[in-house]
Design a protein around this motif. Sequence first.
Motif, PDB file in Angstrom:
ATOM      1  N   UNK A   1       0.495 -15.252   4.755  1.00 16.17           N
ATOM      2  CA  UNK A   1       1.191 -14.195   5.487  1.00 16.17           C
ATOM      3  C   UNK A   1       2.303 -14.786   6.354  1.00 16.17           C
ATOM      4  N   UNK A   2       1.985 -15.908   7.021  1.00 20.28           N
ATOM      5  CA  UNK A   2       2.986 -16.558   7.867  1.00 20.28           C
ATOM      6  C   UNK A   2       4.168 -17.032   7.032  1.00 20.28           C
ATOM      7  N   UNK A   3       3.847 -17.565   5.823  1.00 18.54           N
ATOM      8  CA  UNK A   3       4.923 -18.035   4.939  1.00 18.54           C
ATOM      9  C   UNK A   3       5.812 -16.875   4.500  1.00 18.54           C
ATOM     10  N   UNK A   4       5.166 -15.729   4.163  1.00 16.49           N
ATOM     11  CA  UNK A   4       5.928 -14.547   3.754  1.00 16.49           C
ATOM     12  C   UNK A   4       6.769 -14.028   4.911  1.00 16.49           C
ATOM     13  N   UNK A   5       6.143 -13.948   6.103  1.00 15.34           N
ATOM     14  CA  UNK A   5       6.868 -13.458   7.273  1.00 15.34           C
ATOM     15  C   UNK A   5       8.046 -14.370   7.600  1.00 15.34           C
ATOM     16  N   UNK A   6       7.832 -15.694   7.484  1.00 21.42           N
ATOM     17  CA  UNK A   6       8.909 -16.625   7.771  1.00 21.42           C
ATOM     18  C   UNK A   6      10.048 -16.453   6.774  1.00 21.42           C
ATOM     19  N   UNK A   7       9.672 -16.266   5.503  1.00 14.74           N
ATOM     20  CA  UNK A   7      10.687 -16.066   4.468  1.00 14.74           C
ATOM     21  C   UNK A   7      11.495 -14.801   4.744  1.00 14.74           C
ATOM     22  N   UNK A   8      10.784 -13.723   5.107  1.00  9.06           N
ATOM     23  CA  UNK A   8      11.470 -12.469   5.404  1.00  9.06           C
ATOM     24  C   UNK A   8      12.312 -12.614   6.674  1.00  9.06           C
ATOM     25  N   UNK A   9      11.767 -13.320   7.646  1.00 11.38           N
ATOM     26  CA  UNK A   9      12.469 -13.533   8.909  1.00 11.38           C
ATOM     27  C   UNK A   9      13.784 -14.282   8.685  1.00 11.38           C
ATOM     28  N   UNK A  10      13.721 -15.348   7.885  1.00 12.06           N
ATOM     29  CA  UNK A  10      14.943 -16.118   7.622  1.00 12.06           C
ATOM     30  C   UNK A  10      15.948 -15.287   6.821  1.00 12.06           C
ATOM     31  N   UNK A  11      15.433 -14.405   5.930  1.00 13.01           N
ATOM     32  CA  UNK A  11      16.337 -13.535   5.166  1.00 13.01           C
ATOM     33  C   UNK A  11      17.065 -12.574   6.099  1.00 13.01           C
ATOM     34  N   UNK A  12      16.344 -12.045   7.109  1.00 12.43           N
ATOM     35  CA  UNK A  12      16.972 -11.142   8.084  1.00 12.43           C
ATOM     36  C   UNK A  12      18.030 -11.885   8.898  1.00 12.43           C
ATOM     37  N   UNK A  13      17.700 -13.117   9.287  1.00 14.75           N
ATOM     38  CA  UNK A  13      18.679 -13.926  10.042  1.00 14.75           C
ATOM     39  C   UNK A  13      19.916 -14.214   9.198  1.00 14.75           C
ATOM     40  N   UNK A  14      19.707 -14.503   7.911  1.00 20.93           N
ATOM     41  CA  UNK A  14      20.848 -14.789   7.029  1.00 20.93           C
ATOM     42  C   UNK A  14      21.785 -13.586   6.937  1.00 20.93           C
ATOM     43  N   UNK A  15      21.205 -12.379   7.001  1.00 21.22           N
ATOM     44  CA  UNK A  15      22.044 -11.181   6.986  1.00 21.22           C
ATOM     45  C   UNK A  15      22.971 -11.161   8.199  1.00 21.22           C
ATOM     46  N   UNK A  16      22.412 -11.477   9.368  1.00 22.45           N
ATOM     47  CA  UNK A  16      23.231 -11.472  10.589  1.00 22.45           C
ATOM     48  C   UNK A  16      24.257 -12.602  10.556  1.00 22.45           C
TER      49      UNK A  16
END
Length: 206
Positions: A84-99
């Motif tokens: 879950x942490x790995x998935x959340x981190x992946x999603x988190x970095x994807x959101x940051x990449x958008x910004x």
Amino acid sequence: MRRSYKIYAFVVLLIIAVLAVFDSINSSNVAEDVRNEKDKLVSEVTRLKKENENRSNLFNELREEKEVLEENLSHIEEEVDSLRAAIEYKEFTAAINTIESYKASQSFQEATKFMAIKDGQGYFTTDEAGNCPCGFGFNGKVFEWIPNAVLELKEFRIEKDKVYLTYNTVEDIKNNYQFVMIKAIGRYDSVKKWRIEDIKLETKEK
């Protein structure tokens, strides 16, 4: 007469002897019954003791199995949390990449690619040619787009299906920007990915 007494005495003695024999037989029978009952009780006690030992062994086995299952469950939960942490981190970095891509936008049209298409949202420009000042509308609130205004990430949090990213802004802007990120389609494509749902203004710390 004396002979009669002898016969009587003999009969009495015979009766006493017979009674003694019967008493002895009864005593022997009682003793045998007692021994049999004792053996039965000993056998029952032994059986109960064995049964208790078996139950105790079974209880110990079940307790050990329970401990093993709890340990395995703990490992599984750790693995799930790790995934879950790995998935959340992946999603988190994807959101940051958008910004990060939004930050690099040098035109308003380019910046609009990173906005989620939702009811209550829109954009505005000062003229038909798309010249700025221009910006976005979020549920009746107007946000002016300013190129090169966003600096580094200040703080973040994840809540359910949204990611909140707060960024510092350049010195001449009074507020920091908090980007509310969701997975949604965009203006130019229908692929669901992390996009900006809202931009909130946060007062800068002095």
